[in-house]
Design a protein around this motif. Sequence first.
Motif, mmCIF file in Angstrom:
data_model
loop_
_atom_site.group_PDB
_atom_site.id
_atom_site.type_symbol
_atom_site.label_atom_id
_atom_site.label_comp_id
_atom_site.label_asym_id
_atom_site.label_seq_id
_atom_site.Cartn_x
_atom_site.Cartn_y
_atom_site.Cartn_z
ATOM 1 N N GLN B 136 13.533 -2.538 -7.341
ATOM 2 C CA GLN B 136 13.289 -3.731 -8.140
ATOM 3 C C GLN B 136 12.895 -3.283 -9.543
ATOM 4 O O GLN B 136 12.180 -2.297 -9.705
ATOM 5 C CB GLN B 136 12.173 -4.539 -7.475
ATOM 6 N N SER C 62 -0.382 -11.560 -3.040
ATOM 7 C CA SER C 62 -0.092 -10.185 -2.634
ATOM 8 C C SER C 62 -0.695 -9.879 -1.278
ATOM 9 O O SER C 62 -0.082 -9.171 -0.466
ATOM 10 C CB SER C 62 -0.689 -9.210 -3.637
ATOM 11 N N TYR C 88 2.987 -0.749 -1.937
ATOM 12 C CA TYR C 88 3.928 -1.822 -2.235
ATOM 13 C C TYR C 88 3.954 -2.071 -3.730
ATOM 14 O O TYR C 88 3.051 -1.678 -4.466
ATOM 15 C CB TYR C 88 3.625 -3.103 -1.458
ATOM 16 N N LYS C 89 5.021 -2.737 -4.144
ATOM 17 C CA LYS C 89 5.217 -3.127 -5.537
ATOM 18 C C LYS C 89 5.595 -4.593 -5.499
ATOM 19 O O LYS C 89 6.410 -5.016 -4.661
ATOM 20 C CB LYS C 89 6.367 -2.304 -6.123
ATOM 21 N N ILE C 90 5.002 -5.373 -6.387
ATOM 22 C CA ILE C 90 5.294 -6.799 -6.389
ATOM 23 C C ILE C 90 5.407 -7.298 -7.819
ATOM 24 O O ILE C 90 4.622 -6.913 -8.680
ATOM 25 C CB ILE C 90 4.219 -7.559 -5.559
ATOM 26 N N ASN C 91 6.445 -8.106 -8.067
ATOM 27 C CA ASN C 91 6.589 -8.803 -9.351
ATOM 28 C C ASN C 91 6.132 -10.240 -9.182
ATOM 29 O O ASN C 91 6.577 -10.925 -8.252
ATOM 30 C CB ASN C 91 8.063 -8.829 -9.797
ATOM 31 N N LEU C 92 5.293 -10.694 -10.079
ATOM 32 C CA LEU C 92 4.890 -12.102 -10.106
ATOM 33 C C LEU C 92 5.864 -12.821 -11.027
ATOM 34 O O LEU C 92 5.917 -12.537 -12.215
ATOM 35 C CB LEU C 92 3.448 -12.241 -10.591
ATOM 36 N N GLU C 120 8.728 -11.552 -0.139
ATOM 37 C CA GLU C 120 9.003 -12.723 -0.990
ATOM 38 C C GLU C 120 7.878 -13.726 -0.797
ATOM 39 O O GLU C 120 7.404 -13.925 0.318
ATOM 40 C CB GLU C 120 10.308 -13.401 -0.582
ATOM 41 N N ALA C 134 8.142 -11.376 -5.718
ATOM 42 C CA ALA C 134 9.112 -10.597 -4.945
ATOM 43 C C ALA C 134 8.705 -9.140 -5.026
ATOM 44 O O ALA C 134 8.290 -8.665 -6.095
ATOM 45 C CB ALA C 134 10.522 -10.773 -5.506
ATOM 46 N N GLY C 135 8.817 -8.451 -3.900
ATOM 47 C CA GLY C 135 8.381 -7.064 -3.908
ATOM 48 C C GLY C 135 9.028 -6.237 -2.828
ATOM 49 O O GLY C 135 9.930 -6.693 -2.107
ATOM 50 N N GLN C 136 8.573 -5.018 -2.715
ATOM 51 C CA GLN C 136 9.095 -4.060 -1.747
ATOM 52 C C GLN C 136 7.948 -3.174 -1.278
ATOM 53 O O GLN C 136 7.075 -2.820 -2.075
ATOM 54 C CB GLN C 136 10.194 -3.243 -2.411
ATOM 55 N N VAL D 86 2.581 -9.074 -14.782
ATOM 56 C CA VAL D 86 4.029 -9.077 -14.584
ATOM 57 C C VAL D 86 4.348 -8.480 -13.213
ATOM 58 O O VAL D 86 5.129 -9.055 -12.448
ATOM 59 C CB VAL D 86 4.738 -8.265 -15.693
ATOM 60 N N GLU D 87 3.753 -7.353 -12.924
ATOM 61 C CA GLU D 87 3.995 -6.662 -11.654
ATOM 62 C C GLU D 87 2.973 -5.563 -11.505
ATOM 63 O O GLU D 87 2.365 -5.128 -12.469
ATOM 64 C CB GLU D 87 5.402 -6.069 -11.605
ATOM 65 N N TYR D 88 2.789 -5.110 -10.273
ATOM 66 C CA TYR D 88 2.040 -3.882 -10.066
ATOM 67 C C TYR D 88 2.541 -3.187 -8.813
ATOM 68 O O TYR D 88 3.206 -3.794 -7.971
ATOM 69 C CB TYR D 88 0.530 -4.114 -10.002
#
Lengths: 151, 151, 151, 151
Positions: B136, C62, C88-92, C120, C134-136, D86-88
């Motif tokens: 991503q 998260s 994990y990595k997550i975009n807001l 998600e 959305a993240g992974q 934005v993300e982390y």
Amino acid sequence: MQDEQATPEVQARIQESFERQGLMRHLGAQLTHIGPGRVVITLPARPEVTQQDGYIHAGASSAIADSAGGYAAYTLFPDETAVLTVEYKINLLAPAIGDRIEAIGTVLKPGRTLTICRLEVFAVHDQQRTLVAAGQQTLIRLPQRPTPEDR
Amino acid sequence: MQDEQATPEVQARIQESFERQGLMRHLGAQLTHIGPGRVVITLPARPEVTQQDGYIHAGASSAIADSAGGYAAYTLFPDETAVLTVEYKINLLAPAIGDRIEAIGTVLKPGRTLTICRLEVFAVHDQQRTLVAAGQQTLIRLPQRPTPEDR
Amino acid sequence: MQDEQATPEVQARIQESFERQGLMRHLGAQLTHIGPGRVVITLPARPEVTQQDGYIHAGASSAIADSAGGYAAYTLFPDETAVLTVEYKINLLAPAIGDRIEAIGTVLKPGRTLTICRLEVFAVHDQQRTLVAAGQQTLIRLPQRPTPEDR
Amino acid sequence: MQDEQATPEVQARIQESFERQGLMRHLGAQLTHIGPGRVVITLPARPEVTQQDGYIHAGASSAIADSAGGYAAYTLFPDETAVLTVEYKINLLAPAIGDRIEAIGTVLKPGRTLTICRLEVFAVHDQQRTLVAAGQQTLIRLPQRPTPEDR
């Protein structure tokens, strides 16, 4: 301790593995420091590694950062093991402009199975160093060379 | 809609930018699809892009994935803008073994300032496709070509 | 297949583990779907989970996304194992505004040691669903309950 | 310089925003340091913040780490602006066991639009501090309070 050297055996093991990486040779990257838990890879600027505006491509920065982190972890592993990148995340902080870039991989947390590294990429122009990318990476130790089933 | 093509103007803009990326040419990568919000870049396997065990290097997979995502975002931007990668995260899921790899960048969330893309890399061997990396990416739209002060 | 249910044994195992998570209960989160490789956790909006502007806090989004991914992986593990989040990595993507949020964890790549999930989070307002994050995520399977030495 | 304090105006602005975060209050988190580009948030261990094995939940660690990074960035922004994550990306390095956890957000690269922070979470047990999580975060500066259209 940033200049501490790994043992000759570890250095030889890392150097031998690096030389088998066709991509590093093709990019023109060189191993410039092998310390315990800390490896530096240097890539001279040249047209073959640029993006559309003439700066060094983020993909080239990331590739050497990924290898630097992988080898930093590998310095701490026993012989007859292998290392694979599980994942990494990298922020591109500034355009990579300069004579060369240097990627530094540093072990943040060693582990029996997983090792976590910090990744930094500096652009070097004359005497000036600018942090152009920073990231974090997870690596896995394997008992031997990886096969397609291993991960 | 995966085969939908971008307009000829957008395709020409992406192609022209891609051709200025020295790294993509040096790796042997090619733009193989330009759709609205979706771009595919293909890289044939060859010794110049390998890691130490002969698989395609994670750095090569990441480099084409980063470019595929950047161009996917760029297909949705107006003319006279530019795109920069802010950051990306990628998991390497399986060794990249095959005749070639294909990186697919897909816009997940377009935005005025920031655009988020999903990244996927498949290894293709004969007719078989294997997902070898997933990630991503966050991109920023700039009003024109970037300068060192821009980010 | 999105509505497919896990076996009763797996559902009971996940539910029992979830109920031991003090944080999920304290936030007011509920397990709303347990399928093979896919888990949904729902969190009603209330003042206890907000950030400074009254939206649902990214930390709450998260937290339930992390748990949803962890349990999605755990549905595929044998009994007498445990799961831990590696990273994990997550975009807001948008402010989380609505009656509730739903986090969906989906296994992207199962593995003997490591499992990768897609994360998600949707905000639900009346009938409308908006993707807000959305993240992974990377998870590790352990042979039993974790101890401080295990990771 | 780790103990340097932000100006009283900045401290008041951060404290006032923090007190509007319903989640932080609900978790029991407290702002324990506000320096220029560096903020610490502390969370005492209690049953309301645990995961299934009684350790502090990764979601709680991440929530306070996200807030610590956001406020670290916000210390460097002018009045009448706002900050959004934005993300982390965060790695969980060890089980969070102890009397409390402390999340430290530190600005790695400030910027006009985007700011990048390093995130660290320590578990504190008696006098001993253990790094239990480490991450990296991207934040965006907004000209005023966010609206649903802003991102």
